[in-house]
Design a protein around this motif. Structure first.
Motif, PDB file in Angstrom:
ATOM      1  N   PHE A  75      15.026  29.515  68.466  1.00  0.00           N
ATOM      2  CA  PHE A  75      13.523  28.866  68.319  1.00  0.00           C
ATOM      3  C   PHE A  75      13.734  27.587  68.095  1.00  0.00           C
ATOM      4  O   PHE A  75      12.968  27.279  66.760  1.00  0.00           O
ATOM      5  N   HIS A 106      10.846  26.059  69.656  1.00  0.00           N
ATOM      6  CA  HIS A 106       9.306  26.497  68.523  1.00  0.00           C
ATOM      7  C   HIS A 106       9.043  25.853  67.235  1.00  0.00           C
ATOM      8  O   HIS A 106       7.950  25.706  67.311  1.00  0.00           O
ATOM      9  N   GLU A 108      13.002  33.862  65.525  1.00  0.00           N
ATOM     10  CA  GLU A 108      11.890  34.601  65.690  1.00  0.00           C
ATOM     11  C   GLU A 108      10.764  34.928  64.046  1.00  0.00           C
ATOM     12  O   GLU A 108      10.298  34.383  64.025  1.00  0.00           O
ATOM     13  N   TYR A 114       7.937  33.322  62.742  1.00  0.00           N
ATOM     14  CA  TYR A 114       6.330  33.680  62.615  1.00  0.00           C
ATOM     15  C   TYR A 114       5.806  34.618  61.502  1.00  0.00           C
ATOM     16  O   TYR A 114       5.585  34.790  61.062  1.00  0.00           O
ATOM     17  N   HIS A 171       3.221  39.196  66.903  1.00  0.00           N
ATOM     18  CA  HIS A 171       5.245  39.082  67.453  1.00  0.00           C
ATOM     19  C   HIS A 171       4.964  40.807  66.654  1.00  0.00           C
ATOM     20  O   HIS A 171       6.143  41.010  67.681  1.00  0.00           O
TER      21      HIS A 171
END
Length: 275
Positions: free
Chosen positions: A177, A180, A224, A228, A239
């Motif tokens: 991530f 991201h 993640e 998030y 998510h």
């Protein structure tokens, strides 16, 4: 002449077996730029190429992931280079794309260029990211985009001025991530991304749970959760739903029960987290 600094992160792969070798050895021996080979393998390796001028080899058996290697490359690039190319051993780099990054006209508004990466016939990067990123996210065609998109780290060419201005890479995302986070920050800063016409093959092992160890999967889940909850919190509920659906699918299709159990734990942790 523009000066490109390339960073390659290796893990349990010999340089002589890397598909990156022929293109990058010619690049360095022709004096087109510099290269850092950052080796996260348990044991160091030696190669005559590592003695080439402009080539750095660093070994770190603690395997800190990608962000540490990228930040070391920024440091080594100094003021004699103006762009950084990120690569890992799973990307089949083409000379055509390398030449494009070398000649790319960096601008303050568009500090990033990315190739189109394919796993077989499927484009895995870049993808549109206006909504939650998943298997149904639409692939991005060539052009310049100010809309939100996401691309994997490997293949990204980035302005070193932009990286130094923004403090480099976030080591809270050592591996998973990080991409991201990087493109989320780029979008929120109002910056654009150039998507190249060039296409290259990329092996994305996380597409198949049979190729993912529980340790690596835990790293994905941790990335993640951080992303998030701390960054793209608007998609936290989406998510959470995705984790629930993933948990059901894994219970049916994945033999390694540790994978399913980790997803269950991640789902419950996200449910308990404050909005």
């Amino acid at each position: 002449m523009n000066r490109l600094f390339v960073v390659v992160v290796l893990y349990r792969q010999r340089w002589q077996e890397s598909p990156l070798l022929p293109v990058l050895e010619d690049f360095c021996k022709n004096g087109q730029g510099s290269l850092l080979v950052y080796d996260n393998s348990p044991a160091a390796q030696e190669d005559p190429f590592f003695l080439t001028e402009g080539v750095y080899y660093l070994h770190n058996d603690k395997n800190p992931g990608l962000a540490t290697a990228y930040n070391k490359a920024i440091q080594l690039a100094g003021t004699t280079h103006d762009r950084l190319l990120l690569l890992d051993q799973d990307t089949l780099l083409s000379k055509a794309y390398l030449d494009e990054v070398i000649c790319w006209n960096i601008s303050e508004d568009v500090p990033v260029i990315v190739p189109r990466l394919f796993a077989g016939d499927r484009q895995v990067s870049p993808l549109m990211a206006a909504e939650y990123i998943g298997r149904n996210s639409l692939p991005v065609t060539p052009g310049v985009y100010y809309e939100r998109l996401m691309a994997v780290n490997s293949g990204c060419g980035v302005s070193l001025a932009y990286l130094k201005e923004t403090g480099g890479f976030n080591e809270s995302f050592p591996l998973d991530f990080l991409d991201h986070w990087f493109f989320f920050r780029l979008f929120t800063a109002g910056k654009g991304v150039r998507v190249s016409q060039k296409a290259m093959q990329h092996e994305l092992s996380v597409l198949d749970y049979r190729n993912v160890t529980p340790q690596r999967y835990q790293s994905i889940l941790s990335g993640e959760y951080l992303f998030y909850t701390k960054y793209d919190s608007a998609c936290s509920k989406r998510h959470q739903k995705q984790l629930f659906l993933r948990m059901i699918k894994q219970f049916i299709t994945v033999k390694d029960r540790r994978i399913w159990k980790l997803t269950q734990q991640a789902y419950l942790k996200l449910r308990r987290s404050p909005d």
